[in-house]
Design a protein around this motif. Structure first.
Motif, short mmCIF file in Angstrom:
data_model
loop_
_atom_site.label_atom_id
_atom_site.label_comp_id
_atom_site.label_asym_id
_atom_site.label_seq_id
_atom_site.Cartn_x
_atom_site.Cartn_y
_atom_site.Cartn_z
N SER A 36 34.84 59.83 172.99
CA SER A 36 35.52 58.86 173.71
C SER A 36 36.34 59.71 174.94
O SER A 36 36.35 59.27 176.06
CB SER A 36 36.70 58.20 173.10
OG SER A 36 37.45 57.31 173.77
N SER A 82 36.42 60.32 168.30
CA SER A 82 37.50 60.61 169.31
C SER A 82 36.90 61.31 170.24
O SER A 82 37.43 61.31 171.74
CB SER A 82 38.61 60.80 168.77
OG SER A 82 38.77 62.09 167.87
N LEU A 88 34.56 51.93 172.25
CA LEU A 88 34.58 53.22 172.05
C LEU A 88 35.70 53.88 173.36
O LEU A 88 36.37 54.81 173.08
CB LEU A 88 33.06 53.92 172.32
CG LEU A 88 32.80 55.48 172.73
CD1 LEU A 88 33.18 56.16 171.46
CD2 LEU A 88 31.72 55.56 172.92
N VAL A 89 35.46 53.38 174.40
CA VAL A 89 36.32 54.01 175.54
C VAL A 89 37.70 53.48 175.57
O VAL A 89 38.89 54.38 175.70
CB VAL A 89 35.78 53.70 176.80
CG1 VAL A 89 36.55 53.97 178.05
CG2 VAL A 89 34.30 54.16 176.93
#
Length: 397
Positions: free
Chosen positions: A10, A7, A297-298
């Motif tokens: 990200s 996180s 991921l993003v």
């Protein structure tokens, strides 16, 4: 700890996208300052059309009614339509009048050409017999405001551009259109930041095929359309050819140019995206894997981290995930507003990104089943020399 670090990565990615990707999320990139010439240059409008009888009554009259001070005429190229597109175009022109209209048909495209670009080639050949200074390449589903052509030419003249393109406003009437369409333009701008496109010396090049004003001399210098004859994503290929040939290009958001094509069902939008998504990745399995991982991921990690952190009482994970989601929604909000939607649509971007992830995977699946890049009864194979994961894994999309 693993979710914490994921996180954090990200969130770092979102902070970089916010500040380091050409401010792609801003929607204030509009036509450059105009300069009205003493003598307005001549323009030929080329409209490739295949089975467009449904949308033509809402689009073609807007071209016929253009208020342009110079000489202008329209060439509609009927690309093997079976629904009476060519005859309907003639009827609309006879009924309304306005700019002169020529309807022609080039026949079926030969091997090595996509249908649209074969039609564009035929239209450009007809147009060049009139020796125009500019060509306006516009799709059959695009409607133009009455001053659209005038504004495009004035901006090209004022900025010395060889190519000026507008990302037409797509329709957002239904729920699925509102969920998917703004994100489509948002993702495109993220991949090709508009500010970088218009900046001399940068490699970033793209155009929006629905509305491209092209200086004829630049088209000849770049070898267009022959040099891009196999391109499925022809607008980006066109911009790269013009910029690579030394031309100046510009792309921005439209004010009075919009698409009238409806996409009322998710399946319609799914086909629109999936037919060319894998082609955008150069048909590379490695690029596909990287894209899927990047999207996850993003776009997916922030909400997952927020929910998981709240559910387990790990507040740092929840805080980082929530902050990432907040930045994501904040960058999407200007595009949501541009399309006239309420701000509450912006936090739904992770769900939309998941849809795009699945559409991209489906595009690859359809390609390997021999049904990739299918559009209106035609299926296009991978162009000769296109990158594959084995042959050229490092080639940039």
């Amino acid at each position: 700890m693993a979710l914490w670090w994921i996180s954090v990565v990200s969130l770092a990615g979102w902070l970089w996208l916010l500040l380091g990707q050409g401010f792609f999320w801003r929607t204030d990139v509009r036509l450059p300052p105009p300069a009205e010439p003493g003598v307005w240059p001549s323009v030929c409008v080329v409209v490739p059309a295949r089975d467009e009888a449904e949308v033509l009554p809402s689009s073609l009259p807007s071209l016929l009614a253009q208020e342009y001070p110079g000489r202008a005429e329209i060439f509609l190229v009927d690309d093997g339509s079976t629904d009476g597109t060519g005859g309907l175009a003639r009827q609309l022109a006879e009924r309304q009048g306005g700019l002169p209209l020529t309807v022609a048909s080039p026949g079926e495209p030969p091997a090595g050409w996509t249908g649209k670009l074969w039609a564009v080639r035929h239209g450009i050949a007809l147009a060049r017999a009139r020796d125009p200074e500019y060509l306006l390449l516009t799709d059959a589903d695009i409607a133009h405001g009455p001053l659209s052509l005038r504004d495009l030419v004035a901006s090209a003249e004022g900025g010395g551009f060889d190519l000026v393109s507008l990302m037409a406003r797509l329709r957002v009437a239904g729920v699925w259109e509102r969920l998917v369409v703004p994100a489509f333009v948002y993702f495109f701008a993220q991949l090709y930041p508009f500010r970088w496109i218009g900046r001399p010396g940068t490699r970033t090049a793209a155009a929006a095929g629905g509305c491209v004003l092209l200086r004829t001399s630049a088209a000849v210098r770049a070898g267009v359309p022959e040099v891009i004859r196999e391109a499925v994503i022809d607008d980006v290929a066109l911009a790269r050819a013009v910029k690579g040939g030394g031309g100046r290009i510009w792309l921005g958001l439209a004010g009075d140019v919009h698409s009238v094509r409806p996409y009322p069902r998710l399946g319609d939008l799914w086909r629109m995206v999936s037919r060319s998504a894998f082609a955008q990745l150069r048909h590379s399995v490695l690029l596909l894997a990287g894209t899927v991982a990047g999207l996850a991921l993003v776009y997916l990690v922030p909400p997952v981290a927020l929910v998981a952190g709240l559910g387990s009482g790990v507040w740092p994970v929840a805080a980082v995930g929530g902050l990432g989601w907040l930045v994501m929604a904040g960058t999407f909000l200007p595009m949501v507003r541009y399309y006239g939607l309420g701000g509450w649509w912006a936090p739904l971007l992770p769900f939309t990104a998941l849809l795009y992830l699945l559409m991209t995977v489906d595009s690859a699946v359809q390609h390997f089943r021999g049904r990739g890049a299918a559009w209106k009864g035609r299926t296009y194979a991978r162009p000769v020399g296109d990158a594959s994961s084995a042959a050229d894994p490092g080639r940039r999309p």
